[in-house]
Every structure is written in structure tokens, then in C-alpha cells.
Scaffold this motif. Structure first.
Motif, PDB file in Angstrom:
ATOM      1  N   GLN A 169      73.412 -60.144  82.752  1.00  0.00           N
ATOM      2  CA  GLN A 169      72.593 -61.230  83.296  1.00  0.00           C
ATOM      3  C   GLN A 169      73.280 -62.556  82.983  1.00  0.00           C
ATOM      4  N   THR A 184      70.316 -56.748  77.773  1.00  0.00           N
ATOM      5  CA  THR A 184      69.357 -56.993  78.851  1.00  0.00           C
ATOM      6  C   THR A 184      68.274 -55.918  78.839  1.00  0.00           C
ATOM      7  N   ARG A 185      68.687 -54.653  78.669  1.00  0.00           N
ATOM      8  CA  ARG A 185      67.698 -53.562  78.622  1.00  0.00           C
ATOM      9  C   ARG A 185      66.792 -53.701  77.397  1.00  0.00           C
ATOM     10  N   GLN A 238      66.037 -56.506  75.868  1.00  0.00           N
ATOM     11  CA  GLN A 238      65.166 -57.654  76.130  1.00  0.00           C
ATOM     12  C   GLN A 238      64.029 -57.269  77.071  1.00  0.00           C
ATOM     13  N   THR A 239      64.325 -56.464  78.075  1.00  0.00           N
ATOM     14  CA  THR A 239      63.300 -56.007  79.012  1.00  0.00           C
ATOM     15  C   THR A 239      62.217 -55.235  78.259  1.00  0.00           C
ATOM     16  N   CYS A 240      62.631 -54.378  77.323  1.00  0.00           N
ATOM     17  CA  CYS A 240      61.649 -53.624  76.538  1.00  0.00           C
ATOM     18  C   CYS A 240      60.854 -54.544  75.617  1.00  0.00           C
ATOM     19  N   ASP A 243      60.084 -57.614  76.248  1.00  0.00           N
ATOM     20  CA  ASP A 243      59.187 -58.400  77.100  1.00  0.00           C
ATOM     21  C   ASP A 243      58.081 -57.556  77.740  1.00  0.00           C
ATOM     22  N   HIS A 244      58.399 -56.316  78.110  1.00  0.00           N
ATOM     23  CA  HIS A 244      57.469 -55.516  78.912  1.00  0.00           C
ATOM     24  C   HIS A 244      57.085 -54.178  78.297  1.00  0.00           C
ATOM     25  N   SER A 282      64.807 -46.985  79.271  1.00  0.00           N
ATOM     26  CA  SER A 282      65.456 -48.265  79.535  1.00  0.00           C
ATOM     27  C   SER A 282      66.501 -48.611  78.478  1.00  0.00           C
TER      28      SER A 282
END
Length: 128
Positions: free
Chosen positions: A59, A71-72, A74-76, A78-79, A114
Motif C-alpha cells: 500500500q 497491510t494484512r 493492519q487490516t486484521c 482494523d476489522h 488474512s
């Protein structure tokens, strides 16, 4: 005390001075290419570097660069994780012959689809 700086204007044979760009993750500080065992990748232009790293899942924003594993992660953060169902442990604990000493009782495990984070627990139901 004086500091003397010597500018090298001519290089010995076999040496070449070049300028390039490398891209480094702002979170883990790994340079692009190093995690893939190809070595640090050097780029001639910002456009070339940006295109290569984004094609590889990195990203890039105006103020941050993040590799695909970060990035993966961070996605976890955040979500939440993308957990699949629990699976029986493969160490033999489910049949009473564990190869992991801490698994005296049957265990089960799962890994986030993820980011790859894993966890295990004592099995909810006995599979013996």
C-alpha cells in the motif's frame, strides 16, 4: 579541529556511481524484495518503484508505505481476523498420543486467512 572532506571525482576502473530508489516498509522497515529472497530491488524512477510495489500488494499513500504482510496485519487490527472453523490438532493428541507435551488433552487450531496469525485451544469436544 578541522574537518576535511575529499570529493572523489574519478573512480578506479570497475567502479560506477549510480543513483537509484529502494522502497522500505514504514512499519517493519523491510526493503522491497528482501522478504522474497530476491534481494533489495533498486528502481530508476518513483513511478517504476510505485508500480512494482503496488503490483506486489504493498500500500502506497502520500505519507506512508506498507508491505503486503503489514497491510494484512493492519487490516486484521482494523476489522478483525478472518478465522476459519477450528480444526483438530495433528500432533496425535486427539487419539491419545500427543507429540506436543502441552497437549495432554485433545487440542484444535486455526489460522487467520488474512494475516496468518494462529491460535490453538483445548478441544471443545473430545474426539477420542
Amino acid at each position: 579541529m578541522s574537518t576535511e572532506t575529499e570529493a572523489v571525482t574519478t573512480l578506479p576502473p570497475g567502479f560506477t556511481r549510480e543513483s537509484c530508489l529502494i522502497v522500505t516498509c514504514g512499519d517493519c522497515h523491510n526493503p522491497f524484495g528482501e522478504m522474497d529472497d530476491v534481494g533489495v530491488v533498486h528502481f530508476a524512477t518513483l513511478d517504476e518503484a510505485t508500480r512494482a510495489v503496488t503490483d506486489a500488494g504493498w500500500q502506497v499513500t502520500p505519507d506512508h508505505v506498507q508491505c503486503s504482510p503489514c497491510t494484512r496485519t493492519q487490516t486484521c487490527r482494523d476489522h478483525g481476523h478472518a478465522w476459519p472453523g477450528w480444526r483438530p490438532c495433528g500432533c496425535g493428541c486427539a487419539i491419545g498420543t500427543p507429540s506436543i507435551p502441552a497437549h495432554a488433552e485433545p487440542h484444535e487450531w486455526r489460522y487467520c486467512k488474512s494475516c496468518g496469525e494462529g491460535e490453538d485451544r483445548a478441544a471443545r469436544t473430545c474426539r477420542r
